[in-house]
Design a protein around this motif. Structure first.
Motif, PDB file in Angstrom:
ATOM      1  N   ARG A 184       2.546  39.200  13.043  1.00  0.00           N
ATOM      2  CA  ARG A 184       2.015  39.633  11.751  1.00  0.00           C
ATOM      3  C   ARG A 184       1.647  41.113  11.746  1.00  0.00           C
ATOM      4  NH1 ARG A 184       2.916  34.575  12.222  1.00  0.00           N
ATOM      5  NH2 ARG A 184       2.313  33.134  10.612  1.00  0.00           N
ATOM      6  N   CYS A 185       2.530  41.942  12.320  1.00  0.00           N
ATOM      7  CA  CYS A 185       2.309  43.399  12.301  1.00  0.00           C
ATOM      8  C   CYS A 185       2.825  44.000  10.993  1.00  0.00           C
ATOM      9  CB  CYS A 185       2.978  44.061  13.494  1.00  0.00           C
ATOM     10  SG  CYS A 185       4.783  43.968  13.485  1.00  0.00           S
ATOM     11  N   TYR A 186       3.706  43.278  10.302  1.00  0.00           N
ATOM     12  CA  TYR A 186       4.280  43.669   9.011  1.00  0.00           C
ATOM     13  C   TYR A 186       5.124  44.934   9.071  1.00  0.00           C
ATOM     14  CZ  TYR A 186       0.876  40.189   7.809  1.00  0.00           C
ATOM     15  OH  TYR A 186       0.145  39.043   7.789  1.00  0.00           O
ATOM     16  N   CYS A 187       5.608  45.269  10.262  1.00  0.00           N
ATOM     17  CA  CYS A 187       6.525  46.409  10.388  1.00  0.00           C
ATOM     18  C   CYS A 187       7.788  46.156   9.571  1.00  0.00           C
ATOM     19  CB  CYS A 187       6.893  46.640  11.847  1.00  0.00           C
ATOM     20  SG  CYS A 187       5.537  47.244  12.851  1.00  0.00           S
ATOM     21  N   CYS A 188       8.241  44.920   9.523  1.00  0.00           N
ATOM     22  CA  CYS A 188       9.454  44.579   8.777  1.00  0.00           C
ATOM     23  C   CYS A 188       9.281  44.833   7.286  1.00  0.00           C
ATOM     24  CB  CYS A 188       9.864  43.139   9.046  1.00  0.00           C
ATOM     25  SG  CYS A 188       8.593  41.906   8.659  1.00  0.00           S
ATOM     26  N   THR A 189       8.107  44.518   6.752  1.00  0.00           N
ATOM     27  CA  THR A 189       7.886  44.731   5.318  1.00  0.00           C
ATOM     28  C   THR A 189       7.854  46.220   4.991  1.00  0.00           C
ATOM     29  OG1 THR A 189       5.479  44.631   5.534  1.00  0.00           O
ATOM     30  CG2 THR A 189       6.620  42.572   5.078  1.00  0.00           C
ATOM     31  N   GLU A 190       7.324  47.021   5.919  1.00  0.00           N
ATOM     32  CA  GLU A 190       7.258  48.469   5.695  1.00  0.00           C
ATOM     33  C   GLU A 190       8.617  49.130   5.867  1.00  0.00           C
ATOM     34  OE1 GLU A 190       4.215  50.023   8.197  1.00  0.00           O
ATOM     35  OE2 GLU A 190       2.735  48.613   7.431  1.00  0.00           O
ATOM     36  N   ALA A 191       9.446  48.578   6.746  1.00  0.00           N
ATOM     37  CA  ALA A 191      10.755  49.195   7.034  1.00  0.00           C
ATOM     38  C   ALA A 191      11.820  48.845   6.021  1.00  0.00           C
ATOM     39  CB  ALA A 191      11.212  48.773   8.428  1.00  0.00           C
ATOM     40  N   CYS A 192      11.657  47.776   5.293  1.00  0.00           N
ATOM     41  CA  CYS A 192      12.701  47.322   4.375  1.00  0.00           C
ATOM     42  C   CYS A 192      12.865  48.307   3.209  1.00  0.00           C
ATOM     43  CB  CYS A 192      12.384  45.938   3.832  1.00  0.00           C
ATOM     44  SG  CYS A 192      13.674  45.327   2.726  1.00  0.00           S
ATOM     45  N   PRO A 193      14.029  48.958   3.113  1.00  0.00           N
ATOM     46  CA  PRO A 193      14.232  49.930   2.039  1.00  0.00           C
ATOM     47  C   PRO A 193      14.406  49.287   0.665  1.00  0.00           C
ATOM     48  CG  PRO A 193      16.236  49.728   3.339  1.00  0.00           C
ATOM     49  CD  PRO A 193      15.195  48.882   4.010  1.00  0.00           C
ATOM     50  N   TYR A 194      14.615  47.970   0.629  1.00  0.00           N
ATOM     51  CA  TYR A 194      14.867  47.277  -0.640  1.00  0.00           C
ATOM     52  C   TYR A 194      13.679  46.419  -1.082  1.00  0.00           C
ATOM     53  CZ  TYR A 194      19.431  48.813   0.804  1.00  0.00           C
ATOM     54  OH  TYR A 194      20.452  49.595   1.230  1.00  0.00           O
ATOM     55  N   GLU A 195      12.583  46.505  -0.315  1.00  0.00           N
ATOM     56  CA  GLU A 195      11.370  45.731  -0.607  1.00  0.00           C
ATOM     57  C   GLU A 195      11.676  44.231  -0.731  1.00  0.00           C
ATOM     58  OE1 GLU A 195       9.455  47.534  -3.949  1.00  0.00           O
ATOM     59  OE2 GLU A 195       8.944  49.331  -2.800  1.00  0.00           O
ATOM     60  N   ALA A 196      12.557  43.766   0.158  1.00  0.00           N
ATOM     61  CA  ALA A 196      12.940  42.343   0.154  1.00  0.00           C
ATOM     62  C   ALA A 196      11.988  41.485   0.969  1.00  0.00           C
ATOM     63  CB  ALA A 196      14.358  42.184   0.679  1.00  0.00           C
ATOM     64  N   LEU A 197      11.223  42.106   1.848  1.00  0.00           N
ATOM     65  CA  LEU A 197      10.204  41.380   2.618  1.00  0.00           C
ATOM     66  C   LEU A 197       8.844  41.788   2.106  1.00  0.00           C
ATOM     67  CD1 LEU A 197      11.699  41.667   6.196  1.00  0.00           C
ATOM     68  CD2 LEU A 197      11.279  39.553   4.957  1.00  0.00           C
ATOM     69  N   ASN A 198       8.066  40.809   1.700  1.00  0.00           N
ATOM     70  CA  ASN A 198       6.743  41.066   1.152  1.00  0.00           C
ATOM     71  C   ASN A 198       5.722  40.190   1.855  1.00  0.00           C
ATOM     72  OD1 ASN A 198       7.458  42.879  -1.148  1.00  0.00           O
ATOM     73  ND2 ASN A 198       8.737  41.116  -1.636  1.00  0.00           N
ATOM     74  N   ARG A 199       4.501  40.656   1.853  1.00  0.00           N
ATOM     75  CA  ARG A 199       3.396  39.922   2.481  1.00  0.00           C
ATOM     76  C   ARG A 199       2.849  38.906   1.499  1.00  0.00           C
ATOM     77  NH1 ARG A 199      -1.373  43.182   5.590  1.00  0.00           N
ATOM     78  NH2 ARG A 199      -2.531  41.322   6.126  1.00  0.00           N
ATOM     79  N   LYS A 200       2.854  37.637   1.912  1.00  0.00           N
ATOM     80  CA  LYS A 200       2.322  36.571   1.030  1.00  0.00           C
ATOM     81  C   LYS A 200       1.456  35.638   1.818  1.00  0.00           C
ATOM     82  CE  LYS A 200       5.214  37.245  -2.575  1.00  0.00           C
ATOM     83  NZ  LYS A 200       5.635  36.992  -3.789  1.00  0.00           N
TER      84      LYS A 200
END
Length: 93
Positions: free
Chosen positions: A77-93
């Motif tokens: 749950r570091c959320y690096c993936c949500t920050e790196a996604c250029p298309y905002e396809a990964l969001n924190r929920k």
């Protein structure tokens, strides 16, 4: 009815969510993955660019035909993936 002060055990609450106050530590720790916020994929926005794979420090992400699949056992749950996604396809929920 029980109240939070009725139990003298210290309860560890997970970040990004909480387990019931009456849950013993071992149960709170076990269930914390279900109560914590997590990266969630919006399949309509994902273009499968794999930026999320490159930044994940625990290799918890595998690319499938629909986009990234996240292993909740390996995700920290570091959320690096949500920050790196250029298309905002990964969001924190």
């Amino acid at each position: 009815h029980m109240k939070p002060g009725d139990i003298d055990k210290k309860i560890n609450y997970p970040e990004g969510g909480s387990t019931p106050w009456w849950a013993p530590d071992f149960l709170a720790n076990l269930l914390s993955n279900f109560y914590r916020d997590r990266p969630v994929l919006d399949k309509d926005r994902c273009l499968r660019c794999a930026e999320c794979l490159d930044v994940c420090p625990t290799d918890a992400i595998r690319m499938k035909n629909y986009g990234p699949k996240i292993s909740w056992l390996n995700c920290i749950r570091c959320y690096c993936c949500t920050e790196a996604c250029p298309y905002e396809a990964l969001n924190r929920k």
